[in-house]
Design a protein around this motif. Structure first.
Motif, PDB file in Angstrom:
ATOM      1  N   THR A   1       0.752  19.473 -10.732  1.00 10.00           N
ATOM      2  CA  THR A   1       1.150  20.820 -11.250  1.00 10.00           C
ATOM      3  C   THR A   1      -0.059  20.965 -12.280  1.00 10.00           C
ATOM      4  OG1 THR A   1       2.272  19.584 -13.016  1.00 10.00           O
ATOM      5  CG2 THR A   1       3.565  20.195 -11.074  1.00 10.00           C
ATOM      6  N   PRO A   2      -0.019  22.175 -12.864  1.00  6.56           N
ATOM      7  CA  PRO A   2      -1.050  22.628 -13.743  1.00  6.56           C
ATOM      8  C   PRO A   2      -0.798  21.652 -15.128  1.00  6.56           C
ATOM      9  CG  PRO A   2      -0.183  24.361 -13.048  1.00  6.56           C
ATOM     10  CD  PRO A   2       0.787  23.557 -12.342  1.00  6.56           C
ATOM     11  N   ALA A   3       0.397  21.269 -15.438  1.00 11.38           N
ATOM     12  CA  ALA A   3       0.559  20.297 -16.657  1.00 11.38           C
ATOM     13  C   ALA A   3      -0.017  19.057 -16.460  1.00 11.38           C
ATOM     14  CB  ALA A   3       2.074  20.391 -16.957  1.00 11.38           C
ATOM     15  N   GLY A   4      -0.250  18.587 -15.044  1.00  9.27           N
ATOM     16  CA  GLY A   4      -0.934  17.264 -15.002  1.00  9.27           C
ATOM     17  C   GLY A   4       0.432  16.399 -14.299  1.00  9.27           C
ATOM     18  N   GLU A   5       1.449  16.795 -13.911  1.00 10.66           N
ATOM     19  CA  GLU A   5       2.415  16.036 -13.423  1.00 10.66           C
ATOM     20  C   GLU A   5       2.293  15.889 -11.828  1.00 10.66           C
ATOM     21  OE1 GLU A   5       6.959  16.265 -14.323  1.00 10.66           O
ATOM     22  OE2 GLU A   5       6.831  17.530 -12.709  1.00 10.66           O
ATOM     23  N   LEU A   6       2.341  14.522 -11.462  1.00  4.29           N
ATOM     24  CA  LEU A   6       2.190  14.404  -9.960  1.00  4.29           C
ATOM     25  C   LEU A   6       3.614  14.367  -9.430  1.00  4.29           C
ATOM     26  CD1 LEU A   6      -0.285  11.315 -10.349  1.00  4.29           C
ATOM     27  CD2 LEU A   6      -0.742  13.507 -10.646  1.00  4.29           C
ATOM     28  N   GLN A   7       3.633  14.999  -8.329  1.00  3.63           N
ATOM     29  CA  GLN A   7       5.020  15.222  -7.751  1.00  3.63           C
ATOM     30  C   GLN A   7       5.270  14.466  -6.370  1.00  3.63           C
ATOM     31  OE1 GLN A   7       5.903  19.389  -7.623  1.00  3.63           O
ATOM     32  NE2 GLN A   7       6.394  19.592  -9.712  1.00  3.63           N
ATOM     33  N   ASP A   8       5.997  13.740  -6.125  1.00  2.00           N
ATOM     34  CA  ASP A   8       6.276  13.124  -4.722  1.00  2.00           C
ATOM     35  C   ASP A   8       5.359  12.048  -4.529  1.00  2.00           C
ATOM     36  OD1 ASP A   8       8.726  14.573  -4.526  1.00  2.00           O
ATOM     37  OD2 ASP A   8       7.744  16.010  -3.016  1.00  2.00           O
ATOM     38  N   ILE A   9       5.468  10.658  -5.076  1.00  3.78           N
ATOM     39  CA  ILE A   9       4.560   9.709  -5.131  1.00  3.78           C
ATOM     40  C   ILE A   9       4.895   9.042  -3.985  1.00  3.78           C
ATOM     41  CG2 ILE A   9       3.502   8.135  -6.482  1.00  3.78           C
ATOM     42  CD1 ILE A   9       2.724  10.966  -7.175  1.00  3.78           C
ATOM     43  N   PHE A  10       3.848   8.328  -3.270  1.00  2.00           N
ATOM     44  CA  PHE A  10       4.035   7.413  -2.330  1.00  2.00           C
ATOM     45  C   PHE A  10       2.881   6.258  -2.556  1.00  2.00           C
ATOM     46  CE2 PHE A  10       2.831   5.287   1.434  1.00  2.00           C
ATOM     47  CZ  PHE A  10       3.934   4.718   2.055  1.00  2.00           C
ATOM     48  N   LEU A  11       3.060   5.230  -2.848  1.00  2.00           N
ATOM     49  CA  LEU A  11       2.134   3.912  -3.127  1.00  2.00           C
ATOM     50  C   LEU A  11       2.542   2.645  -2.462  1.00  2.00           C
ATOM     51  CD1 LEU A  11      -0.318   2.774  -4.604  1.00  2.00           C
ATOM     52  CD2 LEU A  11       1.238   2.206  -6.789  1.00  2.00           C
ATOM     53  N   SER A  12       1.542   2.273  -1.508  1.00  3.71           N
ATOM     54  CA  SER A  12       1.781   1.107  -0.666  1.00  3.71           C
ATOM     55  C   SER A  12       0.894  -0.009  -0.916  1.00  3.71           C
ATOM     56  CB  SER A  12       1.935   1.481   0.913  1.00  3.71           C
ATOM     57  OG  SER A  12       2.153   0.416   1.691  1.00  3.71           O
ATOM     58  N   ASP A  13       1.381  -1.149  -1.104  1.00  2.00           N
ATOM     59  CA  ASP A  13       0.456  -2.277  -1.618  1.00  2.00           C
ATOM     60  C   ASP A  13       0.668  -3.468  -0.714  1.00  2.00           C
ATOM     61  OD1 ASP A  13      -1.043  -4.081  -2.503  1.00  2.00           O
ATOM     62  OD2 ASP A  13      -0.343  -3.903  -4.799  1.00  2.00           O
ATOM     63  N   THR A  14      -0.076  -3.464   0.537  1.00  2.50           N
ATOM     64  CA  THR A  14      -0.017  -4.568   1.460  1.00  2.50           C
ATOM     65  C   THR A  14      -1.041  -5.704   1.347  1.00  2.50           C
ATOM     66  OG1 THR A  14      -1.497  -3.352   2.894  1.00  2.50           O
ATOM     67  CG2 THR A  14       1.035  -2.885   3.161  1.00  2.50           C
ATOM     68  N   ARG A  15      -1.668  -5.977  -0.004  1.00  2.18           N
ATOM     69  CA  ARG A  15      -2.745  -6.919  -0.137  1.00  2.18           C
ATOM     70  C   ARG A  15      -2.384  -8.342  -0.169  1.00  2.18           C
ATOM     71  NH1 ARG A  15      -5.227  -4.440  -5.629  1.00  2.18           N
ATOM     72  NH2 ARG A  15      -3.094  -4.102  -5.933  1.00  2.18           N
ATOM     73  N   SER A  16      -0.854  -8.686  -0.524  1.00  2.00           N
ATOM     74  CA  SER A  16      -0.221  -9.890  -0.758  1.00  2.00           C
ATOM     75  C   SER A  16       0.285 -10.245   0.867  1.00  2.00           C
ATOM     76  CB  SER A  16       0.917 -10.028  -1.490  1.00  2.00           C
ATOM     77  OG  SER A  16       1.546 -11.215  -1.245  1.00  2.00           O
ATOM     78  N   ASN A  17      -0.191 -11.651   0.948  1.00  2.00           N
ATOM     79  CA  ASN A  17       0.327 -12.236   2.447  1.00  2.00           C
ATOM     80  C   ASN A  17       1.606 -12.649   2.413  1.00  2.00           C
ATOM     81  OD1 ASN A  17      -2.162 -12.373   3.521  1.00  2.00           O
ATOM     82  ND2 ASN A  17      -2.870 -13.926   2.491  1.00  2.00           N
ATOM     83  N   ALA A  18       2.274 -12.588   1.210  1.00  2.00           N
ATOM     84  CA  ALA A  18       3.803 -13.081   1.078  1.00  2.00           C
ATOM     85  C   ALA A  18       4.585 -11.762   1.334  1.00  2.00           C
ATOM     86  CB  ALA A  18       3.878 -13.802  -0.286  1.00  2.00           C
ATOM     87  N   GLU A  19       4.418 -10.815   0.850  1.00  2.00           N
ATOM     88  CA  GLU A  19       5.280  -9.500   0.516  1.00  2.00           C
ATOM     89  C   GLU A  19       4.430  -8.233   0.711  1.00  2.00           C
ATOM     90  OE1 GLU A  19       7.846  -9.457  -2.791  1.00  2.00           O
ATOM     91  OE2 GLU A  19       6.055  -9.182  -4.196  1.00  2.00           O
ATOM     92  N   HIS A  20       5.056  -7.168   1.222  1.00  2.00           N
ATOM     93  CA  HIS A  20       4.531  -5.742   1.037  1.00  2.00           C
ATOM     94  C   HIS A  20       5.410  -4.851   0.097  1.00  2.00           C
ATOM     95  CE1 HIS A  20       2.288  -6.227   5.202  1.00  2.00           C
ATOM     96  NE2 HIS A  20       1.780  -6.911   4.191  1.00  2.00           N
ATOM     97  N   VAL A  21       4.630  -4.350  -0.801  1.00  2.00           N
ATOM     98  CA  VAL A  21       5.520  -3.384  -1.656  1.00  2.00           C
ATOM     99  C   VAL A  21       5.280  -2.112  -1.656  1.00  2.00           C
ATOM    100  CG1 VAL A  21       6.071  -3.197  -4.137  1.00  2.00           C
ATOM    101  CG2 VAL A  21       5.220  -5.541  -3.274  1.00  2.00           C
TER     102      VAL A  21
END
Length: 369
Positions: A158-178
């Motif tokens: 948005t023009p105000a700098g708000e990020l809408q509908d975020i998706f973040l996937s972190d698969t760097r760990s060998n034990a778990e994916h977040v």
């Protein structure tokens, strides 16, 4: 002959520089444009790589120009006519030597001034861009990978700098994916770190050991995204940034700043002089090799192949000399072995060209005895 060499040198230089530059520009385009940088930044970076590209292209262009001009003048019997008037091979090589010295001057300007300055500016701008997390992350409607194993998506900003509908996937760990999802988020600067504050979202933890999924809803959650951008080492002083005087006089402060010993620094400094000399060697080798042998209707392709092989030999001597100089500061003179070997080969070829029956006479003498 000198004018023809300069014209062909300019042509081959332009062609080779464009080839090298386009290949480099494709890599930069993938790196910069994919990270959300503008076309202006891309053009700036490609311009900063131009001196390094020219450093590689000029010796090759000098060799190609010398071979082309000598081949044409041999085919049209111009050199034969000149030699018939009493000109020796060493006298014929004089314009090529002048041409080689011009190439050496251009190479000196590149090696001692333009290349160090451009590389220093390139690494500085690269460090600035790498430290700009927002330039890497704030891209609407695209799945981006700011680091290996991490995927980030923003539907809209948005023009105000708000990020809408975020998706973040972190698969760097060998034990778990977040996986993190949120309806909106903000980028907040926290000292040296940048935090992604996600509002009204959920965390999904997939434990790889037994494939169990755990979900946790949250009202707000902060994620340190500064660690996603690798900025270490880009801004430190490198030996390629130093002036030639600094390389030839490596003080303990310079060695500590570059994290290199005195031997590699000295070898790099002397190599800058050697690269300029190799530009002259390349031109003389291309000329002298084509003077060897008698006239043939099939052209001088054998001499051209021999010239290329001699260039390979000179480059092999260069690698061996550089390796020796990098391991021992007292062997700095080994850096110039390639130029010395190249000039010796040129002298021998010109001596041979003035005495075409040199080896034939020896063969006859051996057969007679």
């Amino acid at each position: 002959m000198l004018s023809q060499l300069m014209v062909l040198f300019g042509f081959f230089s332009l062609v080779l520089v464009l080839i090298y530059w386009i290949n480099r520009a494709v890599v930069l385009f993938d790196q910069l444009i994919a990270d959300g940088q503008s076309a202006t930044v891309f053009l700036e970076f490609t311009a900063l790589t131009l001196p390094s590209v020219m450093r590689l292209a000029l010796p090759l262009a000098a060799f190609a120009a010398a071979v082309y001009v000598t081949n044409r003048m041999t085919t049209e019997s111009e050199l034969v006519v000149v030699q018939a008037t009493g000109y020796s091979a060493f006298r014929l090589a004089r314009p090529v030597l002048y041409f080689g010295l011009i190439v050496a001057v251009l190479m000196s300007l590149l090696m001692h001034f333009l290349v160090p300055m451009s590389r220093a500016q390139y690494d500085q701008r690269l460090a600035e861009i790498s430290q700009s997390v927002t330039a890497r992350l704030l891209t609407e409607g695209q799945f981006i990978e700011p680091a290996r194993g991490v995927t980030f998506y923003i539907r809209e900003i948005t023009p105000a700098g708000e990020l809408q509908d975020i998706f973040l996937s972190d698969t760097r760990s060998n034990a778990e994916h977040v996986t993190y999802t949120a309806s909106r988020a903000y980028l907040v600067r926290d000292g040296e770190d940048t935090q992604l504050v996600m509002i009204d979202g959920m965390v999904q933890n997939l434990r790889l050991e037994d494939d169990r999924l755990f979900t946790t809803a949250f009202a707000d959650f902060a994620y340190n995204v500064g660690s996603l951008i690798n900025t270490s080492g880009n801004a430190r002083l490198r030996s390629s940034h130093l002036s030639t005087w600094q390389l030839l006089n490596p003080t303990p402060e310079i060695q500590a700043a570059t994290r290199e010993e005195a031997a590699p620094l000295l070898s790099r400094g002397h190599d800058r002089f050697n690269q300029a000399l190799l530009g002259t060697v390349a031109a003389l080798l291309g000329f002298a090799t084509l003077l060897i042998g008698n006239f043939s209707r099939f052209g001088v392709w054998r001499q051209i192949v021999a010239a290329i092989c001699l260039i390979v030999v000179v480059k092999g001597v260069e690698s061996a000399g550089l390796n020796a100089a990098r391991n021992d500061a007292n062997l700095w003179f080994a850096t110039y072995l390639s130029s010395i070997a190249g000039f010796m080969i040129v002298w021998f070829l010109l001596y041979w060209a003035g005495r075409p029956n040199l080896f034939k006479r020896r063969v006859r003498d051996i057969a007679a005895s």
